[in-house]
Design a protein around this motif. Structure first.
Motif, mmCIF file in Angstrom:
data_model
loop_
_atom_site.group_PDB
_atom_site.id
_atom_site.type_symbol
_atom_site.label_atom_id
_atom_site.label_comp_id
_atom_site.label_asym_id
_atom_site.label_seq_id
_atom_site.Cartn_x
_atom_site.Cartn_y
_atom_site.Cartn_z
ATOM 1 N N CYS A 15 -16.989 -39.696 -47.072
ATOM 2 C CA CYS A 15 -15.754 -39.041 -47.805
ATOM 3 C C CYS A 15 -16.189 -38.200 -48.636
ATOM 4 O O CYS A 15 -16.735 -37.955 -49.020
ATOM 5 C CB CYS A 15 -15.287 -40.062 -48.343
ATOM 6 S SG CYS A 15 -14.021 -40.113 -49.439
ATOM 7 N N PRO A 16 -15.627 -37.101 -48.748
ATOM 8 C CA PRO A 16 -15.735 -35.926 -49.486
ATOM 9 C C PRO A 16 -15.394 -35.866 -51.342
ATOM 10 O O PRO A 16 -15.467 -35.332 -51.861
ATOM 11 C CB PRO A 16 -14.728 -34.760 -49.386
ATOM 12 C CG PRO A 16 -13.586 -35.401 -47.877
ATOM 13 C CD PRO A 16 -13.911 -36.642 -47.762
ATOM 14 N N LEU A 17 -14.769 -37.087 -51.340
ATOM 15 C CA LEU A 17 -14.679 -37.542 -52.704
ATOM 16 C C LEU A 17 -15.155 -38.240 -53.241
ATOM 17 O O LEU A 17 -15.729 -38.244 -54.137
ATOM 18 C CB LEU A 17 -13.231 -38.395 -52.824
ATOM 19 C CG LEU A 17 -11.890 -37.653 -52.019
ATOM 20 C CD1 LEU A 17 -10.679 -38.609 -52.683
ATOM 21 C CD2 LEU A 17 -11.905 -36.263 -53.315
ATOM 22 N N THR A 18 -15.837 -39.512 -52.747
ATOM 23 C CA THR A 18 -16.675 -40.547 -53.263
ATOM 24 C C THR A 18 -18.581 -40.175 -51.917
ATOM 25 O O THR A 18 -19.462 -41.261 -53.263
ATOM 26 C CB THR A 18 -16.647 -42.198 -52.738
ATOM 27 O OG1 THR A 18 -16.349 -42.184 -51.805
ATOM 28 C CG2 THR A 18 -14.812 -42.220 -53.365
ATOM 29 N N GLN A 19 -18.776 -39.665 -50.976
ATOM 30 C CA GLN A 19 -19.931 -39.545 -50.262
ATOM 31 C C GLN A 19 -19.856 -41.103 -50.053
ATOM 32 O O GLN A 19 -20.696 -41.018 -49.786
ATOM 33 C CB GLN A 19 -21.365 -38.460 -51.572
ATOM 34 C CG GLN A 19 -20.454 -37.767 -52.341
ATOM 35 C CD GLN A 19 -20.198 -36.465 -51.142
ATOM 36 O OE1 GLN A 19 -20.626 -36.212 -49.930
ATOM 37 N NE2 GLN A 19 -18.841 -35.735 -51.501
ATOM 38 N N ALA A 20 -18.807 -42.021 -49.685
ATOM 39 C CA ALA A 20 -19.558 -43.133 -48.299
ATOM 40 C C ALA A 20 -19.274 -43.329 -47.440
ATOM 41 O O ALA A 20 -17.603 -41.927 -47.315
ATOM 42 C CB ALA A 20 -17.875 -44.317 -49.535
ATOM 43 N N PRO A 47 -11.750 -34.735 -37.239
ATOM 44 C CA PRO A 47 -11.804 -35.036 -38.261
ATOM 45 C C PRO A 47 -11.572 -34.608 -39.177
ATOM 46 O O PRO A 47 -11.598 -32.848 -39.483
ATOM 47 C CB PRO A 47 -13.043 -36.104 -39.092
ATOM 48 C CG PRO A 47 -13.880 -36.402 -37.994
ATOM 49 C CD PRO A 47 -13.693 -35.275 -36.587
ATOM 50 N N ILE A 48 -9.998 -34.938 -40.042
ATOM 51 C CA ILE A 48 -9.445 -34.218 -41.050
ATOM 52 C C ILE A 48 -9.727 -34.747 -42.470
ATOM 53 O O ILE A 48 -8.773 -36.024 -42.559
ATOM 54 C CB ILE A 48 -7.691 -33.800 -41.144
ATOM 55 C CG1 ILE A 48 -7.382 -33.226 -39.414
ATOM 56 C CG2 ILE A 48 -6.755 -32.700 -42.334
ATOM 57 C CD1 ILE A 48 -7.962 -32.602 -38.761
ATOM 58 N N LEU A 49 -10.584 -34.171 -43.343
ATOM 59 C CA LEU A 49 -11.001 -34.657 -44.158
ATOM 60 C C LEU A 49 -10.556 -33.802 -45.828
ATOM 61 O O LEU A 49 -11.535 -33.500 -46.302
ATOM 62 C CB LEU A 49 -12.850 -34.489 -44.290
ATOM 63 C CG LEU A 49 -13.170 -35.517 -42.989
ATOM 64 C CD1 LEU A 49 -15.094 -35.147 -43.095
ATOM 65 C CD2 LEU A 49 -13.082 -37.201 -43.132
ATOM 66 N N LEU A 50 -9.652 -33.700 -45.059
ATOM 67 C CA LEU A 50 -8.745 -33.114 -46.236
ATOM 68 C C LEU A 50 -7.259 -34.452 -47.258
ATOM 69 O O LEU A 50 -7.367 -34.924 -46.508
ATOM 70 C CB LEU A 50 -7.941 -32.466 -45.900
ATOM 71 C CG LEU A 50 -8.679 -31.141 -45.700
ATOM 72 C CD1 LEU A 50 -7.670 -30.317 -44.536
ATOM 73 C CD2 LEU A 50 -9.249 -30.598 -46.169
#
Length: 58
Positions: A15-20, A47-50
């Motif tokens: 996850c780009p926000l939590t690094q999970a 995958p669209i990780l925005l």
């Protein structure tokens, strides 16, 4: 027909926000971040990780 997702690639994504770790939902073609409570779409096998593209989870 849905494009195949490379399992090794999925294992490397976070996850780009939590690094999970992200969890793959094959039926919905999404990557789920439980800590961020977001579902990131997969379009044409990419995958669209925005955050702006993610769906909030209830």
């Amino acid at each position: 027909m849905r494009p195949e997702i490379d399992r090794r690639m999925l294992e490397a994504l976070v996850c780009p926000l939590t690094q999970a770790t992200l969890h793959y939902d094959a039926e919905r073609q999404e990557l789920i971040s439980r800590p961020a409570r977001l579902a990131y779409p997969i379009r044409a096998g990419i995958p669209i990780l925005l955050e702006a593209e993610a769906r909030a989870l209830d």
